[in-house]
Design a protein around this motif. Structure first.
Motif, mmCIF file in Angstrom:
data_model
loop_
_atom_site.group_PDB
_atom_site.id
_atom_site.type_symbol
_atom_site.label_atom_id
_atom_site.label_comp_id
_atom_site.label_asym_id
_atom_site.label_seq_id
_atom_site.Cartn_x
_atom_site.Cartn_y
_atom_site.Cartn_z
ATOM 1 N N ALA A 54 0.792 -1.185 0.056
ATOM 2 C CA ALA A 54 -0.103 0.056 -0.127
ATOM 3 C C ALA A 54 0.995 1.138 0.160
ATOM 4 O O ALA A 54 1.970 1.126 0.368
ATOM 5 N N GLY A 55 0.306 2.123 -0.581
ATOM 6 C CA GLY A 55 0.698 3.622 -0.433
ATOM 7 C C GLY A 55 2.452 3.517 -1.168
ATOM 8 O O GLY A 55 2.807 3.027 -2.287
ATOM 9 N N THR A 56 3.267 4.078 -0.017
ATOM 10 C CA THR A 56 4.604 4.260 -0.660
ATOM 11 C C THR A 56 5.236 2.984 -0.928
ATOM 12 O O THR A 56 5.870 2.830 -1.791
ATOM 13 N N SER A 57 4.970 1.825 -0.090
ATOM 14 C CA SER A 57 5.475 0.648 -0.276
ATOM 15 C C SER A 57 5.056 0.090 -1.534
ATOM 16 O O SER A 57 5.723 -0.521 -2.266
ATOM 17 N N SER A 101 6.291 -3.858 3.391
ATOM 18 C CA SER A 101 5.359 -2.999 4.456
ATOM 19 C C SER A 101 6.613 -2.322 5.576
ATOM 20 O O SER A 101 7.004 -3.322 6.215
ATOM 21 N N GLN A 102 6.825 -1.333 5.330
ATOM 22 C CA GLN A 102 7.719 -0.680 6.303
ATOM 23 C C GLN A 102 7.300 -0.867 7.936
ATOM 24 O O GLN A 102 7.977 -1.423 8.490
ATOM 25 N N SER A 103 6.022 -0.730 8.340
ATOM 26 C CA SER A 103 5.630 -1.106 9.794
ATOM 27 C C SER A 103 5.356 -2.399 9.959
ATOM 28 O O SER A 103 5.472 -2.962 11.125
ATOM 29 N N THR A 106 0.368 -2.889 8.350
ATOM 30 C CA THR A 106 -0.792 -2.519 7.308
ATOM 31 C C THR A 106 -1.871 -3.529 7.508
ATOM 32 O O THR A 106 -1.572 -4.623 6.685
ATOM 33 N N VAL A 152 5.307 10.383 9.142
ATOM 34 C CA VAL A 152 4.362 9.739 8.699
ATOM 35 C C VAL A 152 4.604 9.454 7.095
ATOM 36 O O VAL A 152 4.624 8.586 6.556
ATOM 37 N N SER A 154 6.670 8.435 4.255
ATOM 38 C CA SER A 154 7.905 7.392 4.432
ATOM 39 C C SER A 154 9.033 7.997 3.316
ATOM 40 O O SER A 154 8.686 8.279 2.343
ATOM 41 N N LYS A 239 4.459 12.146 -2.244
ATOM 42 C CA LYS A 239 4.942 12.836 -1.096
ATOM 43 C C LYS A 239 4.727 14.127 -0.950
ATOM 44 O O LYS A 239 4.454 14.718 0.134
ATOM 45 N N GLU A 242 1.024 14.443 0.405
ATOM 46 C CA GLU A 242 0.400 14.075 1.964
ATOM 47 C C GLU A 242 1.118 15.235 2.897
ATOM 48 O O GLU A 242 0.342 15.205 3.846
HETATM 49 O O1 M6R Z 1 3.734 0.507 6.734
HETATM 50 P P1 M6R Z 1 3.506 0.186 5.430
HETATM 51 O O2 M6R Z 1 4.514 0.227 4.460
HETATM 52 O O3 M6R Z 1 2.728 -1.096 5.085
HETATM 53 O O4 M6R Z 1 2.542 1.591 5.040
HETATM 54 C C1 M6R Z 1 2.030 1.607 3.789
HETATM 55 C C2 M6R Z 1 1.348 3.093 3.633
HETATM 56 O O5 M6R Z 1 0.246 3.296 4.600
HETATM 57 C C3 M6R Z 1 2.495 4.099 3.780
HETATM 58 O O6 M6R Z 1 3.385 4.025 2.869
HETATM 59 C C4 M6R Z 1 1.838 5.606 3.586
HETATM 60 O O7 M6R Z 1 1.467 5.521 2.038
HETATM 61 C C5 M6R Z 1 2.988 6.620 3.697
HETATM 62 N N1 M6R Z 1 2.431 7.652 4.542
HETATM 63 C C6 M6R Z 1 3.514 7.293 2.742
HETATM 64 O O8 M6R Z 1 4.387 8.541 2.823
#
Ligand code: M6R
Length: 358
Positions: A54-57, A101-103, A106, A152, A154, A239, A242
């Motif tokens: 999702a998102g940046t990932s 996924s960074q975190s 998700t 927030v 990434s 970027k 957001e």
């Molecule tokens: O933790 P994740 O990589 O799974 O998160 C995915 C997105 O929610 C995250 O990349 C979001 O788009 C960021 N705020 C972008 O900067």
């Protein structure tokens, strides 16, 4: 802690050269690539990779598609987690799933992983948080090694993710005897990337000025590019939107004429990327088309494709992984645009660092 920085975001942007070096020293032992051999065989055996994020990932996954297809010689589908789980297409015979996924928390990605596990397929999570839910529930984990990402928006997780995708793709390609993988000096390229990012972050005033010149009082902006630069444009635009709240879109440069170019008027900011050699000449044509309609164009070009008058020159690096470097100007432009508007850079409105609802 933020140390001497006012914001986590700027600190994390500045940490990217060190992250590249850390990935290189962790995943390489001389010429040998340090990855779980069982995982490597498993993923190299797949007839198709499905990268879910999702998102940046998700944007890092779009860059990864090119890397895996070239270096590991395997077809790749890139899927938005929020769509894929509920609209799963007919899968290939031997699929392998990669979650970015960074975190690692998700919810959209997790619901896909739950289904993948029910179906009995193997998976890998690339994450910055090794003990996270997605890490525990996937068959394998590769760490991004970016260090805690607090802002927030990434930044370093995106560049780390592309580097780690390249590590795995090279290892797969070497195992399968793919020439492109054997020929790529990834350690050398990551060292070049680290140095190139450093030269960009050392020029912060330049990007502050660009943000002022191009975005002050503006409500809309566009990033355009082809191929690898299209994937990059999507991340650059995310970027900007957001954290600055400026409506921004990333477009495949060749698609503008199919509709979007009607939005271009006098002084509309258009940021054009030229790092993709195959698309470069055509993107130059698209730049002329928007300029003829009054757009305020900034060109961000790799040194080998740069022309006189281009405003931002990116040091030369392997094209496939060039977004690791060329995203950094967009991170800085977004940062300074957000700061100029008095926004909370690290905690933009309506957003949370990890999105734990579907
Ligand atoms: O933790 P994740 O990589 O799974 O998160 C995915 C997105 O929610 C995250 O990349 C979001 O788009 C960021 N705020 C972008 O900067």
């Amino acid at each position: 802690s933020k140390g001497t920085y006012d914001t986590f975001m700027l600190k994390e942007i500045d940490e990217q050269p060190a992250v590249m070096r850390k990935i290189s020293s962790h995943y390489f032992d001389g010429k040998k690539i340090n990855v779980d051999q069982k995982m490597l065989k498993d993923v190299a055996d797949a007839d198709r990779l499905y990268i879910v994020a999702a998102g940046t990932s998700y944007h890092a996954a779009l860059v990864g598609k090119d890397i895996f297809e070239n270096l590991a010689d395997v077809p790749v589908d890139v899927e938005l987690a929020s769509e894929f789980g509920y609209h799963m297409p007919k899968l290939s015979k031997k699929p392998f799933f990669i979650f970015l996924s960074q975190s690692g928390e998700t919810a959209d990605s997790r619901q896909v992983l739950v289904k993948v596990n029910e179906l009995g397929f193997h998976s890998l999570t690339m994450t910055n948080v090794p003990n996270s839910t997605l890490s525990r529930e996937a068959t394998y984990t590769m760490e991004l090694l970016a260090g805690p990402e607090i802002a927030v928006a990434s930044t370093k997780a995106y560049t780390a993710n592309i580097a780690v995708e390249a590590v795995l793709a090279k290892a797969m390609g070497e195992l399968k005897g793919v020439k492109a993988a054997q020929d790529l000096d990834l350690q050398g390229q990551l060292a070049l990337a680290a140095n190139a990012i450093q030269t960009i972050v050392d020029e912060k005033d330049k990007f502050k000025k660009i943000a002022d010149d191009y975005l002050k009082g503006k409500n809309d902006a566009f990033y355009i590019g082809r191929g690898i630069d299209f994937a990059l444009s999507l991340e650059a635009a995310l970027k900007l939107k957001e954290i600055s709240y400026i409506h921004s879109e990333g477009f495949a440069a060749g698609e503008l004429k199919h509709g979007t170019i009607s939005l271009i008027e006098k002084d509309t900011p258009v940021f054009a990327y030229i790092n993709d050699g195959v698309g470069a000449a055509h993107t130059r044509g698209n730049i002329q088309e928007v300029a003829a309609r009054g757009a305020h164009v900034l060109v961000i070009a790799s040194k080998q494709y740069a022309e006189k008058g281009d405003q931002v020159i990116i040091p030369e690096i392997n094209e496939m992984i060039s977004p690791i470097v060329s995203v950094v100007p967009a991170q800085l432009i977004a940062y300074y645009a957000s700061l100029a508007r008095g926004n909370n850079v690290d905690q933009p409105r309506n957003l949370a660092k990890s999105v734990t609802v579907e």
